[in-house]
Design a protein around this motif. Structure first.
Motif, mmCIF file in Angstrom:
data_model
loop_
_atom_site.group_PDB
_atom_site.id
_atom_site.type_symbol
_atom_site.label_atom_id
_atom_site.label_comp_id
_atom_site.label_asym_id
_atom_site.label_seq_id
_atom_site.Cartn_x
_atom_site.Cartn_y
_atom_site.Cartn_z
ATOM 1 N N GLU A 32 0.863 -1.171 0.000
ATOM 2 C CA GLU A 32 0.000 0.000 0.000
ATOM 3 C C GLU A 32 0.902 1.224 0.000
ATOM 4 O OE1 GLU A 32 -2.415 -0.443 3.465
ATOM 5 O OE2 GLU A 32 -0.796 0.017 4.847
ATOM 6 N N THR A 33 0.366 2.328 -0.437
ATOM 7 C CA THR A 33 1.174 3.545 -0.539
ATOM 8 C C THR A 33 0.533 4.671 0.267
ATOM 9 O OG1 THR A 33 0.000 4.329 -2.500
ATOM 10 C CG2 THR A 33 1.948 2.950 -2.870
ATOM 11 N N PHE A 34 1.370 5.624 0.606
ATOM 12 C CA PHE A 34 0.906 6.866 1.203
ATOM 13 C C PHE A 34 1.945 7.933 0.869
ATOM 14 C CE2 PHE A 34 3.621 4.967 4.353
ATOM 15 C CZ PHE A 34 4.280 6.018 4.958
ATOM 16 N N THR A 35 1.541 9.175 0.924
ATOM 17 C CA THR A 35 2.476 10.260 0.620
ATOM 18 C C THR A 35 2.753 11.064 1.880
ATOM 19 O OG1 THR A 35 0.671 11.708 -0.064
ATOM 20 C CG2 THR A 35 1.784 10.467 -1.800
ATOM 21 N N GLN A 36 3.927 11.676 1.871
ATOM 22 C CA GLN A 36 4.367 12.514 2.975
ATOM 23 C C GLN A 36 5.189 13.654 2.393
ATOM 24 O OE1 GLN A 36 6.930 10.502 5.849
ATOM 25 N NE2 GLN A 36 5.257 10.563 7.309
ATOM 26 N N VAL A 37 5.039 14.836 2.938
ATOM 27 C CA VAL A 37 5.840 15.971 2.497
ATOM 28 C C VAL A 37 7.120 16.008 3.320
ATOM 29 C CG1 VAL A 37 5.954 18.478 2.232
ATOM 30 C CG2 VAL A 37 3.796 17.277 1.804
ATOM 31 N N VAL A 38 8.248 15.957 2.621
ATOM 32 C CA VAL A 38 9.564 16.005 3.251
ATOM 33 C C VAL A 38 10.382 17.070 2.524
ATOM 34 C CG1 VAL A 38 11.661 14.703 3.789
ATOM 35 C CG2 VAL A 38 9.445 13.540 3.810
ATOM 36 N N ASP A 39 10.846 18.070 3.250
ATOM 37 C CA ASP A 39 11.614 19.179 2.649
ATOM 38 C C ASP A 39 10.871 19.792 1.468
ATOM 39 O OD1 ASP A 39 13.703 18.797 4.475
ATOM 40 O OD2 ASP A 39 14.670 17.304 3.182
ATOM 41 N N ASN A 40 9.598 20.057 1.660
ATOM 42 C CA ASN A 40 8.730 20.670 0.642
ATOM 43 C C ASN A 40 8.568 19.834 -0.619
ATOM 44 O OD1 ASN A 40 8.092 22.962 2.175
ATOM 45 N ND2 ASN A 40 10.013 23.945 1.576
ATOM 46 N N ARG A 41 8.824 18.543 -0.513
ATOM 47 C CA ARG A 41 8.634 17.625 -1.638
ATOM 48 C C ARG A 41 7.722 16.495 -1.184
ATOM 49 N NH1 ARG A 41 14.054 15.646 -4.108
ATOM 50 N NH2 ARG A 41 12.573 14.874 -5.629
ATOM 51 N N VAL A 42 6.862 16.062 -2.080
ATOM 52 C CA VAL A 42 5.968 14.959 -1.759
ATOM 53 C C VAL A 42 6.676 13.648 -2.090
ATOM 54 C CG1 VAL A 42 3.760 13.858 -2.283
ATOM 55 C CG2 VAL A 42 3.920 16.356 -2.224
ATOM 56 N N ARG A 43 6.749 12.770 -1.095
ATOM 57 C CA ARG A 43 7.346 11.449 -1.294
ATOM 58 C C ARG A 43 6.261 10.399 -1.206
ATOM 59 N NH1 ARG A 43 12.660 11.541 2.494
ATOM 60 N NH2 ARG A 43 13.975 12.689 1.049
ATOM 61 N N LYS A 44 6.338 9.428 -2.110
ATOM 62 C CA LYS A 44 5.404 8.312 -2.093
ATOM 63 C C LYS A 44 6.097 7.143 -1.400
ATOM 64 C CE LYS A 44 2.459 5.573 -5.141
ATOM 65 N NZ LYS A 44 2.048 5.379 -6.545
ATOM 66 N N TYR A 45 5.538 6.721 -0.291
ATOM 67 C CA TYR A 45 6.090 5.617 0.481
ATOM 68 C C TYR A 45 5.322 4.334 0.209
ATOM 69 C CZ TYR A 45 9.005 8.681 3.340
ATOM 70 O OH TYR A 45 9.962 9.559 3.776
ATOM 71 N N TYR A 46 6.019 3.231 0.344
ATOM 72 C CA TYR A 46 5.445 1.907 0.170
ATOM 73 C C TYR A 46 5.611 1.143 1.471
ATOM 74 C CZ TYR A 46 5.830 3.107 -4.747
ATOM 75 O OH TYR A 46 5.711 3.743 -5.958
ATOM 76 N N ARG A 47 4.593 0.338 1.809
ATOM 77 C CA ARG A 47 4.689 -0.550 2.965
ATOM 78 C C ARG A 47 3.864 -1.798 2.662
ATOM 79 N NH1 ARG A 47 1.709 3.659 6.718
ATOM 80 N NH2 ARG A 47 -0.341 3.562 5.787
ATOM 81 N N LEU A 48 4.174 -2.862 3.378
ATOM 82 C CA LEU A 48 3.496 -4.133 3.169
ATOM 83 C C LEU A 48 2.073 -4.094 3.696
ATOM 84 C CD1 LEU A 48 6.215 -6.681 4.370
ATOM 85 C CD2 LEU A 48 5.641 -6.084 2.020
ATOM 86 N N THR A 49 1.183 -4.766 2.985
ATOM 87 C CA THR A 49 -0.141 -5.050 3.511
ATOM 88 C C THR A 49 -0.028 -6.341 4.319
ATOM 89 O OG1 THR A 49 -0.725 -6.380 1.590
ATOM 90 C CG2 THR A 49 -1.276 -4.017 1.496
ATOM 91 N N GLU A 50 -1.096 -6.740 4.963
ATOM 92 C CA GLU A 50 -1.081 -8.017 5.685
ATOM 93 C C GLU A 50 -0.781 -9.156 4.713
ATOM 94 O OE1 GLU A 50 -4.105 -10.804 8.293
ATOM 95 O OE2 GLU A 50 -4.451 -8.638 8.248
ATOM 96 N N GLN A 51 -1.422 -9.104 3.547
ATOM 97 C CA GLN A 51 -1.182 -10.122 2.508
ATOM 98 C C GLN A 51 0.274 -10.078 2.043
ATOM 99 O OE1 GLN A 51 -3.794 -9.671 -0.861
ATOM 100 N NE2 GLN A 51 -2.993 -11.471 -1.905
ATOM 101 N N GLY A 52 0.846 -8.880 1.957
ATOM 102 C CA GLY A 52 2.245 -8.730 1.564
ATOM 103 C C GLY A 52 3.192 -9.356 2.566
ATOM 104 N N GLY A 53 2.853 -9.253 3.847
ATOM 105 C CA GLY A 53 3.668 -9.877 4.883
ATOM 106 C C GLY A 53 3.730 -11.385 4.722
ATOM 107 N N LYS A 54 2.608 -11.975 4.338
ATOM 108 C CA LYS A 54 2.568 -13.422 4.093
ATOM 109 C C LYS A 54 3.346 -13.773 2.830
ATOM 110 C CE LYS A 54 -1.907 -13.822 6.338
ATOM 111 N NZ LYS A 54 -3.352 -13.990 6.126
#
Length: 112
Positions: free
Chosen positions: A63-85
């Protein structure tokens, strides 16, 4: 070292394992982590990384989410529960394949 052909079959496993180990990462961070861990031997290109990330996301493993870091938008990725499996499954497949490859090529496991 030219690892491009072998890397294609391992890229999803690498991404999933890095995210399992690090929680969340953005694309450039993934490329730099792989470069560092491989001591510069494996260089992920954007052309290889982002299609793999998008496929893993479409398959429900990320799954993805965005965060503003140093006035730039970064798209982050992390595992879903299914991804962990899926990480566990992919790592087990990789271990089995490496063992089979060592047997077929009559190679001894490398120890550092």
């Amino acid at each position: 070292m030219s690892t491009n052909t072998m890397l294609k079959g391992s890229l999803q496993t690498i991404i999933l394992k890095l995210l399992e180990d690090n929680g969340q990462m953005y694309g450039y961070e993934i490329t730099q982590k792989v470069k560092g861990l491989s001591e510069g031997e494996i260089m992920l290109t954007e052309g290889a990384l982002y299609p793999a990330l998008h496929k893993l996301e479409a398959d429900g493993f990320l799954e993805t989410f965005t965060q503003v870091v140093d006035n730039r938008v970064r798209k982050y990725y992390r595992l879903t529960e299914q991804g962990g499996k899926e990480v566990t499954s992919k790592i087990n497949e990789a271990r089995a394949f490496i063992a089979q490859l060592q047997t077929v090529l009559n190679l001894k496991p490398v120890t550092k």
